[in-house]
Every structure is written in structure tokens, then in C-alpha cells.
Design a protein around this motif. Structure first.
Motif, PDB file in Angstrom:
ATOM      1  N   ARG A  83       0.087  -1.600  -0.263  1.00  0.00           N
ATOM      2  CA  ARG A  83      -0.012   0.043  -0.768  1.00  0.00           C
ATOM      3  C   ARG A  83       1.041   1.262   0.027  1.00  0.00           C
ATOM      4  NH1 ARG A  83       0.065   4.456   2.585  1.00  0.00           N
ATOM      5  NH2 ARG A  83      -0.266   3.450   4.462  1.00  0.00           N
ATOM      6  N   ALA A  84       1.909   0.939   0.577  1.00  0.00           N
ATOM      7  CA  ALA A  84       2.858   2.271   1.035  1.00  0.00           C
ATOM      8  C   ALA A  84       3.796   2.613  -0.551  1.00  0.00           C
ATOM      9  CB  ALA A  84       4.372   1.961   2.196  1.00  0.00           C
ATOM     10  N   ALA A  85       3.853   1.756  -1.212  1.00  0.00           N
ATOM     11  CA  ALA A  85       4.938   1.540  -2.063  1.00  0.00           C
ATOM     12  C   ALA A  85       2.920   1.962  -3.450  1.00  0.00           C
ATOM     13  CB  ALA A  85       4.974   0.665  -2.960  1.00  0.00           C
ATOM     14  N   LEU A  86       2.014   1.443  -3.657  1.00  0.00           N
ATOM     15  CA  LEU A  86       1.413   2.378  -4.157  1.00  0.00           C
ATOM     16  C   LEU A  86       0.703   3.619  -3.920  1.00  0.00           C
ATOM     17  CD1 LEU A  86      -0.779  -1.294  -4.485  1.00  0.00           C
ATOM     18  CD2 LEU A  86       0.021   0.130  -6.302  1.00  0.00           C
ATOM     19  N   ALA A  87       0.197   4.155  -3.112  1.00  0.00           N
ATOM     20  CA  ALA A  87      -0.236   5.119  -2.153  1.00  0.00           C
ATOM     21  C   ALA A  87       0.951   5.417  -1.090  1.00  0.00           C
ATOM     22  CB  ALA A  87      -1.432   5.067  -1.669  1.00  0.00           C
ATOM     23  N   PRO A  88       1.877   6.317  -1.668  1.00  0.00           N
ATOM     24  CA  PRO A  88       3.111   6.902  -0.775  1.00  0.00           C
ATOM     25  C   PRO A  88       2.251   7.873   0.244  1.00  0.00           C
ATOM     26  CG  PRO A  88       4.089   7.237  -2.695  1.00  0.00           C
ATOM     27  CD  PRO A  88       2.637   6.596  -3.112  1.00  0.00           C
ATOM     28  N   ARG A  89       1.498   8.660   0.175  1.00  0.00           N
ATOM     29  CA  ARG A  89       0.433   9.641   1.006  1.00  0.00           C
ATOM     30  C   ARG A  89      -0.369   8.452   1.381  1.00  0.00           C
ATOM     31  NH1 ARG A  89      -1.447  14.377  -0.524  1.00  0.00           N
ATOM     32  NH2 ARG A  89      -2.831  14.495   1.029  1.00  0.00           N
ATOM     33  N   THR A  90      -0.692   8.342   3.061  1.00  0.00           N
ATOM     34  CA  THR A  90      -1.486   7.176   4.135  1.00  0.00           C
ATOM     35  C   THR A  90      -2.425   8.004   3.970  1.00  0.00           C
ATOM     36  OG1 THR A  90       0.248   6.671   5.115  1.00  0.00           O
ATOM     37  CG2 THR A  90      -1.960   6.337   6.186  1.00  0.00           C
ATOM     38  N   PRO A  91      -3.833   7.553   3.045  1.00  0.00           N
ATOM     39  CA  PRO A  91      -4.919   7.549   3.032  1.00  0.00           C
ATOM     40  C   PRO A  91      -5.800   7.900   4.460  1.00  0.00           C
ATOM     41  CG  PRO A  91      -4.171   5.498   1.821  1.00  0.00           C
ATOM     42  CD  PRO A  91      -3.385   5.971   2.042  1.00  0.00           C
ATOM     43  N   SER A  92      -6.988   7.473   4.022  1.00  0.00           N
ATOM     44  CA  SER A  92      -7.430   7.559   5.149  1.00  0.00           C
ATOM     45  C   SER A  92      -7.843   6.519   5.795  1.00  0.00           C
ATOM     46  CB  SER A  92      -9.720   8.449   5.297  1.00  0.00           C
ATOM     47  OG  SER A  92      -9.965   7.106   4.211  1.00  0.00           O
ATOM     48  N   ALA A  93      -8.356   6.571   6.926  1.00  0.00           N
ATOM     49  CA  ALA A  93      -8.011   4.258   8.358  1.00  0.00           C
ATOM     50  C   ALA A  93      -9.158   4.308   7.357  1.00  0.00           C
ATOM     51  CB  ALA A  93      -8.393   5.412   9.928  1.00  0.00           C
ATOM     52  N   PRO A  94      -9.819   4.187   7.362  1.00  0.00           N
ATOM     53  CA  PRO A  94     -11.173   3.037   5.967  1.00  0.00           C
ATOM     54  C   PRO A  94     -10.658   3.110   4.754  1.00  0.00           C
ATOM     55  CG  PRO A  94     -12.636   5.139   7.224  1.00  0.00           C
ATOM     56  CD  PRO A  94     -10.839   5.767   7.425  1.00  0.00           C
ATOM     57  N   VAL A  95     -10.025   4.125   3.811  1.00  0.00           N
ATOM     58  CA  VAL A  95      -9.422   3.791   2.477  1.00  0.00           C
ATOM     59  C   VAL A  95      -8.504   2.519   2.633  1.00  0.00           C
ATOM     60  CG1 VAL A  95      -8.532   4.489   0.121  1.00  0.00           C
ATOM     61  CG2 VAL A  95     -10.275   5.821   1.495  1.00  0.00           C
ATOM     62  N   ASP A  96      -8.017   3.131   4.208  1.00  0.00           N
ATOM     63  CA  ASP A  96      -6.152   2.213   3.994  1.00  0.00           C
ATOM     64  C   ASP A  96      -6.708   0.924   3.735  1.00  0.00           C
ATOM     65  OD1 ASP A  96      -3.360   2.212   4.143  1.00  0.00           O
ATOM     66  OD2 ASP A  96      -3.396   2.981   6.050  1.00  0.00           O
ATOM     67  N   ALA A  97      -7.517   0.349   5.504  1.00  0.00           N
ATOM     68  CA  ALA A  97      -7.892  -1.129   6.083  1.00  0.00           C
ATOM     69  C   ALA A  97      -8.575  -1.840   4.646  1.00  0.00           C
ATOM     70  CB  ALA A  97      -8.938  -1.044   6.671  1.00  0.00           C
ATOM     71  N   LEU A  98      -8.956  -1.121   3.885  1.00  0.00           N
ATOM     72  CA  LEU A  98      -9.900  -1.763   2.420  1.00  0.00           C
ATOM     73  C   LEU A  98      -8.685  -1.977   1.408  1.00  0.00           C
ATOM     74  CD1 LEU A  98     -12.351  -3.049   1.274  1.00  0.00           C
ATOM     75  CD2 LEU A  98     -12.577  -0.990   0.381  1.00  0.00           C
ATOM     76  N   LEU A  99      -7.963  -0.943   1.571  1.00  0.00           N
ATOM     77  CA  LEU A  99      -7.050  -1.762   0.529  1.00  0.00           C
ATOM     78  C   LEU A  99      -6.025  -2.626   0.772  1.00  0.00           C
ATOM     79  CD1 LEU A  99      -5.006   2.567  -1.237  1.00  0.00           C
ATOM     80  CD2 LEU A  99      -6.003   0.663  -2.142  1.00  0.00           C
ATOM     81  N   CYS A 100      -5.389  -2.137   2.221  1.00  0.00           N
ATOM     82  CA  CYS A 100      -4.532  -3.199   2.448  1.00  0.00           C
ATOM     83  C   CYS A 100      -5.459  -4.855   2.541  1.00  0.00           C
ATOM     84  CB  CYS A 100      -4.198  -2.973   4.525  1.00  0.00           C
ATOM     85  SG  CYS A 100      -2.579  -1.779   4.005  1.00  0.00           S
ATOM     86  N   SER A 101      -6.295  -4.912   3.145  1.00  0.00           N
ATOM     87  CA  SER A 101      -6.797  -6.240   3.349  1.00  0.00           C
ATOM     88  C   SER A 101      -7.213  -6.573   2.669  1.00  0.00           C
ATOM     89  CB  SER A 101      -8.391  -5.679   4.086  1.00  0.00           C
ATOM     90  OG  SER A 101      -8.570  -5.021   5.207  1.00  0.00           O
ATOM     91  N   THR A 102      -7.607  -6.202   0.657  1.00  0.00           N
ATOM     92  CA  THR A 102      -7.987  -6.505  -0.474  1.00  0.00           C
ATOM     93  C   THR A 102      -5.979  -7.253  -1.085  1.00  0.00           C
ATOM     94  OG1 THR A 102      -9.708  -5.207  -1.125  1.00  0.00           O
ATOM     95  CG2 THR A 102      -8.476  -5.751  -2.596  1.00  0.00           C
ATOM     96  N   LEU A 103      -5.036  -6.474  -0.284  1.00  0.00           N
ATOM     97  CA  LEU A 103      -3.959  -6.594  -0.926  1.00  0.00           C
ATOM     98  C   LEU A 103      -3.805  -7.952  -0.259  1.00  0.00           C
ATOM     99  CD1 LEU A 103      -2.521  -2.886  -1.497  1.00  0.00           C
ATOM    100  CD2 LEU A 103      -2.337  -4.751  -2.868  1.00  0.00           C
ATOM    101  N   ALA A 104      -3.892  -8.041   1.206  1.00  0.00           N
ATOM    102  CA  ALA A 104      -3.238  -9.175   1.941  1.00  0.00           C
ATOM    103  C   ALA A 104      -3.586 -10.577   1.450  1.00  0.00           C
ATOM    104  CB  ALA A 104      -4.068  -8.915   3.533  1.00  0.00           C
ATOM    105  N   LEU A 105      -5.581 -10.303   0.744  1.00  0.00           N
ATOM    106  CA  LEU A 105      -6.424 -11.838   0.221  1.00  0.00           C
ATOM    107  C   LEU A 105      -5.924 -11.632  -0.844  1.00  0.00           C
ATOM    108  CD1 LEU A 105      -9.843 -10.413   1.621  1.00  0.00           C
ATOM    109  CD2 LEU A 105      -8.090 -12.495   2.345  1.00  0.00           C
ATOM    110  N   ALA A 106      -5.428 -10.957  -1.328  1.00  0.00           N
ATOM    111  CA  ALA A 106      -4.227 -11.075  -3.312  1.00  0.00           C
ATOM    112  C   ALA A 106      -3.407 -11.683  -2.622  1.00  0.00           C
ATOM    113  CB  ALA A 106      -4.730 -10.091  -3.861  1.00  0.00           C
ATOM    114  N   LEU A 107      -2.364 -11.709  -1.935  1.00  0.00           N
ATOM    115  CA  LEU A 107      -1.317 -12.631  -1.620  1.00  0.00           C
ATOM    116  C   LEU A 107      -1.060 -13.478  -0.744  1.00  0.00           C
ATOM    117  CD1 LEU A 107       0.166  -9.416   0.024  1.00  0.00           C
ATOM    118  CD2 LEU A 107       1.385 -10.140  -2.059  1.00  0.00           C
TER     119      LEU A 107
END
Ligand SMILES: C[S@@+](CC[C@H](N)C(=O)[O-])C[C@H]1O[C@@H](n2cnc3c(N)ncnc32)[C@H](O)[C@@H]1O
Length: 474
Positions: A83-107
Motif C-alpha cells: 500500500r505504501a508503494a502504491l499510495a505513498p501518502r497514507t490515505p484515511s483509515a477506512p481507505v487504508d484498511a480496505l486497500l490493505c485487506s484486499t492486497l493481503a487477500l490477493a497475496l
């Protein structure tokens, strides 16, 4: 495997309270689950335990959300770096959590059959989740762009972030450094073991049924294969809904890892050697009563009678000891009090055996509790070691000379095990360390690189030290 929206559903989780997602007749759409999974991740990131974080998840979503959030927590280190590589500026907490959750499940899809979602389906459903929530709606296009870029550049992005230890090992950097310090040759094996889901292991209440009969009941009634571990345990081939297993309400079994099942035999075999009569045993940090019950069951299996005082500082957790003992048809004297202040609860009668299953970082049970590594802080290790030291010192005078105290923690850190006991023995000239398992590592003997540290095979990380008090007490 159940199917919804062309999406394979997870069927089990490796947690002791496992729920089988296949039991849910109408699986809800993945976007709804992703929304809840992201909320669970947000709560864990704010310091809540996974157990607390998922309390408000609706029943119909619970099995899927449980399984998916476990996978997310197992891959969170890599996901956060991506997520930090894709979006270097930390997004809002709900956006960050949705991005991280989806990336984690893809992995997770690469390594676990339980999280077998097609990457494009995952991304589509994540964007759908974003659009349907007021907290993420405005950022749906941004989420879509980040995730599509991940799909296109996956290999390059993954190899870029894997240079970071916390991304490649999915643990905080301080935790990795602590293990490197404690186990220069074995830290990688421990971290590798933490990446897997733990098996479901039961302890059979041999006062009510035999292990062989229970093994047969699992196979005949539920088509679940199981094999013996420890003194009276069975490891199941796959997780199952616990109250649905044979004899749950009658108290035929408890869920307990094989390493935890070592406590009762270690303490009582020694105590029975030294005394033929009834024994008075203190279980000093007893809730929710897993080892209290095992002490009573193990004594009964040896045709011995013990009186157990089960103590815990937390009154609500004491209620769970009472409930668990009732289900198992066992009894003990349950006291809500601080083990570190015996003057407030001790009646002055020495104990013939003491079990101190001390509060700890739980660094050995990361497979079952993947949130633990993200909740702990480096400073917790020394704070907990200090509490353990205080409890050991306070309880030692309550032990009869000649008797033994079993100290254990579900931690692999040496500060909470080996080093703790070395310090204690150096300071207490009447304490003699008996042959003990010491540090056990989380692992399966079937995994390559397994350390094969004991005869149990598959089990959690644990530490055991049996301390005998010399007859000439100081
Ligand atoms: C590792 S858990 C015990 C698990 C338990 N022995 C079992 O097998 O089910 C540690 C327990 O220590 C309790 N505890 C923490 N500080 C304590 C204290 N000062 N006195 C007594 N209990 C304490 C916690 O409430 C927690 O229930």
C-alpha cells in the motif's frame, strides 16, 4: 467449497473457535465481507484484539469475515508495504484498511487454499465495497486505480517490498530483531511457522470417555480423521464448529493445543512421586481454566484426588473458569484475586504443587492469534517479564519444601522463559531446576526445516520450567 458470485468461499479457520463457512447456507456477497474485514483491521490497528474487533460482525457474515480477517492479519506486513508503494501518502483509515485487506487477500491466495479468490474478483468486490460505504465512497476511483496497478505490476511491486523484513516476514521489525537476538540459528524457522494456520487439537476428558472412543466418534459421526497427541489429545485433520462436535455439552473434550497439554503431566507426575495422599494444588493464573480442568482430569486418570485452588485476577474471566469446569463436570475453588498479593487471599496452608501459567506476550501462539504480533509493543516484553518475576517471587513462599512449581508461558521470547528462570534460580538458593522442556517452538514436524524439538509433533510455542523447592527452605 461453497461458491458465491463465482467466488470460492473459505471453509475453515485454524482458530480454536473455528466456524465452518460451509455451514452458512446463503453466503453473503464478498464486498460485504470485505467491508467488515476492513473494519476489523481498522480496530486491530487501533489496538483492539481480534476477538473484540469482530464482536459486532453480523452472524451471517461472521464465518467468512473470521476466516478472511485471519488471512489479512497473516499477510498484513506485506500488504502495508505494498500500500505504501502504491499510495505513498497514507490515505484515511477506512481507505487504508480496505486497500490493505484486499492486497493481503490477493497475496494469501498464493499460499492458502482457504483464500482462493480470483484477483480480479477481489478487486471488483473491493471497489464495490468502497462505493457502498460513506467513509470510502469518494475514494472508490483511487482504490480502483491502486488495485488495478497492483494487478498489472504485481511481481515487480512484491519483489520491491520484500526487501523490507517486516514485509517479507509479516511481523514488526522489533519482533524479528528480538527473535534474531534470542535464536541466531532458528529465528527464520519460528517466523515461517507463524505464517501457517494452527491445527485444531482437542484434549479428551478421559474421566468421561476414552481417547480411542472419541476418535471413533469423530470419524463415524462427522467424518473427521484425528490422531493422538500428548497424553490425552487428538489433533483433527481439519477444523470444525466446536459446539457441533460429539459430546461438547456433556464435557467430553476441551480445545487445547498439544504444547499446553504438557502442563498437567509435568507438574502432577512430579507431585505424585513425592506424595501418596491427597494434594492441594494452586493454579495461580487460571482463567479460562484450560489447565485447571486438565489438572483435575489428569489426576482422575491416575486414580488420584487433588484439591485445586484456581486463582485469577480478572473476576469476569473467573466466571469462565466456573462455566468451563461445570461443562466438564469438574470442580475447584475459584478465587478472583491478585496472585502477586497472597496476603489478600491465602489461608496460610502451603501448597503441594503450584502452576504459574503467567501472563505473557503470547508470542508462541501467533498461528492461532495472528493479531497478537500487530498488537504487542517492544516495551511489552520487559513489562510482562517484570510482572512474571513479581508473581514467581510472591508465590514461591506458598510452596511446601520438597514440592514443585511449574512456570510456563506461551511465549518464545527468552526474557519470558529461559532468562526469567535463570534469574530466579540465581536469586533463590532453595530453587532447583528439574529436567524441563524449556522453550518449545511453533511448528509442524511435517514442514521442511522443522526443529523437531519434542515428541508432540505439531504444537504452539511454549516455555516450561519445573522448579523444585529444596527441603531446607530459605
Ligand atoms: C495465560 S493466561 C492463563 C491461561 C490458563 N492457565 C488456561 O490454561 O486456560 C494468564 C492469566 O493470568 C491472569 N492474570 C494476570 N495477572 C494476574 C495476577 N496478578 N494474578 C492472577 N492472575 C493474573 C490473566 O487474567 C489471564 O487469565
Amino acid at each position: 467449497m461453497a461458491s458465491t458470485n463465482g467466488v470460492r468461499q473459505p471453509t475453515t479457520v485454524g482458530d480454536s473457535t473455528a466456524v465452518n463457512a460451509a455451514d452458512v447456507h446463503h453466503s453473503p456477497p464478498l464486498w460485504r465481507q470485505l467491508h467488515e474485514v476492513a473494519a476489523v483491521l481498522t480496530a486491530v490497528r487501533s489496538g483492539k484484539s481480534w476477538t473484540t474487533a469482530q464482536v459486532d460482525v453480523t452472524d451471517s457474515l461472521r464465518p467468512g469475515v473470521q476466516a478472511l480477517s485471519f488471512e489479512v492479519l497473516r499477510h498484513y506486513g506485506t500488504a502495508l508495504a505494498l500500500r505504501a508503494a502504491l499510495a505513498p501518502r497514507t490515505p484515511s483509515a477506512p481507505v487504508d484498511a480496505l486497500l490493505c485487506s484486499t492486497l493481503a487477500l490477493a497475496l494469501a491466495q498464493d499460499v492458502s487454499v482457504n483464500a482462493g479468490y480470483e484477483p480480479h474478483t477481489l478487486v471488483n468486490q473491493a471497489v464495490e465495497a468502497a462505493k457502498r460505504s460513506p467513509a470510502t465512497k469518494a475514494q472508490a476511483s483511487f482504490i480502483n486505480a491502486c488495485l488495478r496497478r497492483f494487478l498489472r505490476e504485481r511481481d515487480a511491486l512484491v519483489s520491491q517490498v520484500m526487501r523490507l523484513p517486516q514485509a517479507s516476514w509479516n511481523h514488526p521489525a522489533w519482533w524479528i530483531q528480538q527473535l534474531q537476538h534470542d535464536y541466531a540459528d532458528q529465528w527464520q524457522t519460528i517466523l515461517q511457522a507463524n505464517a501457517a494456520a494452527a491445527p485444531m487439537t482437542l484434549r479428551i476428558n478421559t474421566a468421561l470417555t476414552s481417547r480411542a472412543d472419541y476418535q471413533q466418534a469423530l470419524l463415524a459421526g462427522h467424518d473427521i480423521k484425528a490422531w493422538p497427541v500428548a497424553h490425552s489429545g487428538l489433533q483433527l485433520a481439519h477444523s470444525a464448529y466446536v459446539p457441533g462436535l460429539p459430546g461438547y455439552h456433556q464435557g467430553w473434550f476441551s480445545v487445547q493445543d498439544a504444547a499446553a497439554q504438557l502442563a498437567a503431566p509435568l507438574l502432577l507426575d512430579k507431585a505424585f512421586e513425592h506424595s501418596g495422599g491427597e494434594l492441594r494444588v494452586l493454579d495461580a493464573c487460571a482463567a479460562p481454566g484450560g489447565k485447571t480442568a486438565h489438572l483435575l482430569e489428569y489426576a482422575a486418570s491416575k486414580a488420584r484426588h487433588i484439591e485445586v485452588v484456581a486463582l485469577d485476577v480478572d473476576p469476569s474471566r473467573c466466571e469462565r473458569i466456573t462455566q468451563n469446569l461445570q461443562r466438564l463436570q469438574l470442580s475447584a475453588q475459584v478465587i478472583a484475586a491478585d496472585a502477586g498479593q497472597p496476603e489478600l487471599w491465602w489461608d496460610g496452608q502451603l501448597f503441594d504443587a503450584i502452576l504459574l501459567d503467567a501472563p505473557c506476550t503470547a508470542s508462541g501462539i501467533v498461528r492461532r492469534h495472528p493479531d497478537v504480533r500487530w498488537l504487542r509493543r517492544k516495551t511489552d516484553v520487559q513489562q510482562l517479564a517484570q510482572l512474571q518475576r513479581k508473581l514467581l517471587a510472591a508465590l514461591w513462599p506458598l510452596l511446601r519444601p520438597g514440592a514443585s512449581l511449574l512456570y510456563c508461558t506461551c511465549s518464545v521470547f527468552k526474557a519470558e522463559g529461559h532468562e526469567q528462570i535463570q534469574t530466579f534460580v540465581a536469586r533463590h538458593t532453595d530453587a532447583v531446576l528439574q529436567p524441563s522442556p524449556g522453550h518449545l517452538f511453533p511448528q509442524s514436524p511435517l514442514q521442511p526445516g522443522s526443529m523437531r524439538d519434542n515428541r508432540l509433533g505439531e504444537h504452539d510455542g511454549f516455555f516450561y520450567a519445573l522448579l523444585q523447592k529444596t527441603a531446607a527452605s530459605t
